[in-house]
Design an enzyme around this catalytic site. Structure first.
Site, PDB file in Angstrom:
ATOM      1  N   SER A  43      -4.411   1.438  -5.975  1.00  0.00           N
ATOM      2  CA  SER A  43      -4.253   0.793  -4.665  1.00  0.00           C
ATOM      3  C   SER A  43      -2.782   0.797  -4.294  1.00  0.00           C
ATOM      4  O   SER A  43      -1.928   0.424  -5.095  1.00  0.00           O
ATOM      5  CB  SER A  43      -4.850  -0.614  -4.676  1.00  0.00           C
ATOM      6  OG  SER A  43      -4.130  -1.466  -5.534  1.00  0.00           O
ATOM      7  N   GLY A  72      -1.193  -0.722  -1.603  1.00  0.00           N
ATOM      8  CA  GLY A  72      -0.869  -1.717  -0.573  1.00  0.00           C
ATOM      9  C   GLY A  72      -1.260  -1.236   0.809  1.00  0.00           C
ATOM     10  O   GLY A  72      -2.367  -0.713   1.001  1.00  0.00           O
ATOM     11  N   ALA A  73      -0.344  -1.387   1.770  1.00  0.00           N
ATOM     12  CA  ALA A  73      -0.634  -1.036   3.172  1.00  0.00           C
ATOM     13  C   ALA A  73      -0.972   0.440   3.345  1.00  0.00           C
ATOM     14  O   ALA A  73      -1.583   0.825   4.353  1.00  0.00           O
ATOM     15  CB  ALA A  73       0.569  -1.392   4.037  1.00  0.00           C
ATOM     16  N   GLY A 120      -3.020   2.318   1.523  1.00  0.00           N
ATOM     17  CA  GLY A 120      -4.406   2.685   1.222  1.00  0.00           C
ATOM     18  C   GLY A 120      -4.656   2.854  -0.257  1.00  0.00           C
ATOM     19  O   GLY A 120      -4.040   2.162  -1.070  1.00  0.00           O
ATOM     20  N   GLY A 152      -6.449  -6.525  -4.002  1.00  0.00           N
ATOM     21  CA  GLY A 152      -6.794  -5.564  -5.055  1.00  0.00           C
ATOM     22  C   GLY A 152      -8.104  -5.943  -5.738  1.00  0.00           C
ATOM     23  O   GLY A 152      -8.914  -5.074  -6.081  1.00  0.00           O
ATOM     24  N   ASP A 153      -8.311  -7.236  -5.913  1.00  0.00           N
ATOM     25  CA  ASP A 153      -9.555  -7.704  -6.547  1.00  0.00           C
ATOM     26  C   ASP A 153     -10.747  -7.421  -5.630  1.00  0.00           C
ATOM     27  O   ASP A 153     -11.812  -6.991  -6.087  1.00  0.00           O
ATOM     28  CB  ASP A 153      -9.467  -9.205  -6.848  1.00  0.00           C
ATOM     29  CG  ASP A 153      -8.231  -9.547  -7.673  1.00  0.00           C
ATOM     30  OD1 ASP A 153      -7.789  -8.683  -8.444  1.00  0.00           O
ATOM     31  OD2 ASP A 153      -7.708 -10.667  -7.533  1.00  0.00           O
TER      32      ASP A 153
END
Ligand SMILES: Nc1ncnc2c1ncn2[C@@H]1O[C@H](COP(=O)(O)OP(=O)(O)OP(=O)(O)O)[C@@H](O)[C@H]1O
Ligand SMILES: [Mg+2]
Length: 315
Positions: free
Chosen positions: A220, A222-223, A225, A251-252
């Protein structure tokens, strides 16, 4: 059924404060208590999707009893592992401008007997599990190889393992061949010991993590993708987001979305991105429900934008 394992859960106390001033008495204008821990978040998202989930949690003392009661009130099944030490309480101080200051406690040390009981509980619950999601840091007393042992035992019992952890707990678990690992950019960068500046850098790092043992990597970013790198191929997914409220637990939510959608291939990646993108529009670590999702805002492609510079390059 999706089983989650959170070796170091918490009772999360959030205080709303007008402003933080060191050395002063700060009067909170509001307070709330939530069951905390990365696997707990995954279970909450899985339950919101109407799927069966059980959360394995070492719980001790009054905070442990509160975590169990709060999860029970939310309709989340818990397989508690009674421990002598008290479950940790984490404190979050939320200011009106959105700045969050967190104090995370180390949590109790688990004795050899408690560690054995934890493994036994996972084994007993894993018979019905399609996936076991192992999430978060290890409490004191557990060896860095603990997740590696868990993966080996779960595979022997026929379950698939998703692992979301960092540092040595992650690097040591790779050799046991977890079915999927979900590092964020920082964790992926640490796993290969070099900075990541572009999506292409992240792809190369994810391929290296596969070479170290992970069967698939859901990274992952963050912003920017997410990347899914697996034996069947590699894909990049992203989504438009209108307004970001809180990226805590995004993320979870992503990992839950991935597992709910089968845990493999581009459709599971699309679900992971949809869950992550919605989670950031919700306050705190609130997990999205299916009605909140906007699948039309998600794009997934095998044509990975290698040269795209990450919004938050890792140091
Ligand atoms: N600012 C953002 N804008 C749009 N989507 C976001 C943003 N932040 C996160 N996301 C979505 O959520 C996913 C997960 O976020 P991130 O990579 O920050 O996870 P994380 O660091 O593991 O979070 P946590 O451990 O707190 O759950 C991203 O891959 C993306 O799909
Ligand atoms: Mg994370």
């Amino acid at each position: 059924m999706i089983l989650t394992v959170t070796p170091n859960p918490s009772l999360d106390r959030t205080y709303e404060v007008p402003a933080l001033e060191r050395g002063e008495v700060v009067r909170a204008t509001g307070e709330r208590m939530d069951p905390g821990g990365k696997g707990v978040n995954v279970s909450r998202a899985v339950a919101a999707a109407g799927r069966r989930t059980v959360a394995v949690l070492p719980l001790g003392g009054a905070p442990g009893a509160l975590v169990a009661a709060l999860l029970d009130a939310q309709g989340i099944e818990v397989a508690p592992v009674p421990v002598a030490g008290a479950t940790r309480s984490n404190i979050a101080l939320a200011e009106p401008d959105g700045v969050l200051t967190k104090i995370n406690a180390p949590g109790p040390e688990l004795s050899a007997q408690e560690q054995e009981l934890l493994l036994d509980t996972v084994r007993a619950q894993s018979r019905e599990a399609d996936w076991i999601a192992c999430c978060g840091s290890l409490p004191r007393g557990l060896a860095p190889s603990w997740y590696a042992d868990l993966v080996t035992r779960a595979h022997a019992a026929g379950a698939r393992i998703a692992l979301d952890t960092s540092g040595r707990a992650l690097s040591e678990a790779l050799r046991a061949r977890p079915d999927v690992v979900k590092p964020n950019a920082e964790e992926l960068s640490a796993a290969v010991a070099r900075p990541l500046a572009t999506v292409g850098d992240a792809l190369q790092a994810a391929e290296e993590v596969r070479a170290l043992g992970a069967r698939a990597v859901l990274a992952s970013l963050g912003a920017d993708g997410q990347l899914l790198v697996s034996e069947a191929g590699a894909w990049f997914g992203s989504a438009r987001v209108s307004a970001v409220r809180s990226n805590v637990g995004a993320g979870d939510a992503s990992l839950a979305g991935f597992l709910i959608a089968g845990g493999t291939g581009p459709e599971a990646l699309a679900s992971a991105v949809a869950h992550g993108a919605t989670a950031v529009t919700l306050p705190g670590s609130v997990m999205p429900a299916p009605a909140d999702l906007d699948p039309a805002a998600v794009t997934v492609t095998a044509d990975i934008p290698l040269d795209r510079v990450l919004t938050e390059p890792t140091p």
